[in-house]
Design an enzyme around this catalytic site. Structure first.
Site, PDB file in Angstrom:
ATOM      1  N   ASN A   8       0.978  -1.166  -0.240  1.00 56.79           N
ATOM      2  CA  ASN A   8       0.100  -0.181  -0.131  1.00 56.79           C
ATOM      3  C   ASN A   8       0.979   1.315  -0.031  1.00 56.79           C
ATOM      4  OD1 ASN A   8      -1.758   1.979   0.421  1.00 56.79           O
ATOM      5  ND2 ASN A   8      -2.415   1.232   2.359  1.00 56.79           N
ATOM      6  N   PRO A   9       0.997   1.890  -1.099  1.00 51.58           N
ATOM      7  CA  PRO A   9       2.065   3.206  -1.143  1.00 51.58           C
ATOM      8  C   PRO A   9       1.717   4.326  -0.518  1.00 51.58           C
ATOM      9  CG  PRO A   9       0.516   2.788  -3.046  1.00 51.58           C
ATOM     10  CD  PRO A   9       0.406   1.578  -2.343  1.00 51.58           C
ATOM     11  N   GLY A  12       0.068   4.980   6.144  1.00 56.02           N
ATOM     12  CA  GLY A  12       0.386   6.181   6.787  1.00 56.02           C
ATOM     13  C   GLY A  12       1.770   6.681   7.087  1.00 56.02           C
ATOM     14  N   GLY A  61      -0.346  -0.554   6.639  1.00 50.86           N
ATOM     15  CA  GLY A  61      -0.811  -0.529   7.920  1.00 50.86           C
ATOM     16  C   GLY A  61      -1.786  -1.717   8.333  1.00 50.86           C
ATOM     17  N   THR A  88       0.186   4.143  10.487  1.00 49.55           N
ATOM     18  CA  THR A  88       0.528   5.023  11.761  1.00 49.55           C
ATOM     19  C   THR A  88       0.315   4.354  13.069  1.00 49.55           C
ATOM     20  OG1 THR A  88      -1.946   5.445  11.582  1.00 49.55           O
ATOM     21  CG2 THR A  88      -0.519   6.963  10.313  1.00 49.55           C
ATOM     22  N   GLU A 266     -10.845  -0.105  10.650  1.00 49.90           N
ATOM     23  CA  GLU A 266     -11.726   0.242   9.758  1.00 49.90           C
ATOM     24  C   GLU A 266     -13.282   0.088  10.139  1.00 49.90           C
ATOM     25  OE1 GLU A 266     -10.317   1.426   6.980  1.00 49.90           O
ATOM     26  OE2 GLU A 266      -8.306   1.352   7.967  1.00 49.90           O
TER      27      GLU A 266
END
Length: 288
Positions: A8-9, A12, A61, A88, A266
């Site tokens: 996932n580029p 966070g 993340g 994050t 989520e």
């Protein structure tokens, strides 16, 4: 094993995607799938499992990891999962004791030592689900807030959600044996130990013991809640009379109004909700 990497580029803590991609070459991956939108990591994980890939690395993340878990949890062949924590929060990586240095973590992924861990079936997850006030907080945390506030994003979200704080009339059934009915602010179902970038919400949770830690936050006054927040930061909240703690394999939650639940950060839906442990259903790469 050569891994199939799902990256996932815009996670966070990603500041230089090209540098990370260059570092990932040390793993000699079979392929690298780069996500572009929500759902891509689940789709790639499902396809990799279907293709018989033995080893998947989730580079992102908590949200990316949760998608990968959901992508492979129903598969007949379940690959080993490695984590490159780039978010994050990275809370499940903390529970597994993984390093956060890019190079150190790649060394762990190359070594390939594994540990079987439990999976929770609701929407599948491996870390923590929280309902009630926590669900409202998560709904307030935008991607921009995550990027700008980093590990303090949860505190920023809590400040925004505070005016909406209210109790839920809640009924909880544990293993079809014990029933609790009370007014709650929060219901936390924990397989891992940490939430919100390192808060030890379930400090003694073991993701391989076949049990879920259940933390219930009772309705209390504002000053008592402020004290409890400080105790949570220190991992000392189980001594508070505002906290009800249980362990169980299956938890059924009903509430009025229907509390929102988030899974690994989520937002996923409202009560009623059923959480059930699947003992040691997935293998993760861990430190030696």
């Amino acid at each position: 094993m050569k891994p199939y990497i799902i990256f996932n580029p815009i996670a966070g803590s990603v500041n230089d995607a090209q540098r990370i991609l260059a570092a990932l070459k040390r793993l000699r991956p079979i392929a690298v799938s780069i996500t572009k939108k929500t759902g891509d990591a689940a789709k790639s994980g499902r396809q990799a499992a279907s293709d018989g890939r033995p080893y998947i690395v989730a580079a992102g993340g908590d949200g990316t990891l949760n998608e990968v878990v959901n992508g492979i949890a129903r598969a007949r062949h379940r690959p080993v999962i490695g984590i490159l924590p780039l978010g994050t929060g990275n809370d499940f990586a903390r529970t597994l004791g993984l390093p956060f240095s890019l190079d150190e973590n790649i060394d762990v992924l190359r070594a390939g030592k594994t540990r079987a861990v439990d999976v929770v079936r609701a929407r599948y997850f491996v870390n923590v689900s929280a309902g009630g006030f926590s669900g409202i907080v998560r709904n307030k945390i935008t991607r921009q807030i995550k990027r700008s506030w980093g590990p303090l994003a949860y505190i920023r979200g809590a400040a925004a959600a505070l005016p909406k704080l209210h109790a839920y009339k809640t009924r909880i059934v544990l293993d079809e044996r014990e029933e609790l009915s009370t007014a709650l602010y929060n219901v936390v179902i924990a397989n891992g130990r940490f939430v919100a970038g390192g808060l030890p919400i379930a400090p003694d949770a073991d993701p391989a013991d076949g049990l879920l830690d259940v933390i219930l936050i009772s309705k209390r006054s504002a000053p008592e809640m402020a004290l409890l927040a400080a105790e949570i930061i220190l991992g000392k909240h189980f001594s508070s009379n505002a906290v009800i703690f249980r362990r169980a394999k299956k938890i059924v939650v009903r509430s009025r109004p229907g509390m929102w639940f988030n899974v690994d950060g989520e937002l996923v839906g409202r009560a009623p909700a059923v959480f059930q442990i699947l003992p040691r259903a997935l293998s993760f790469v861990v430190k030696r």
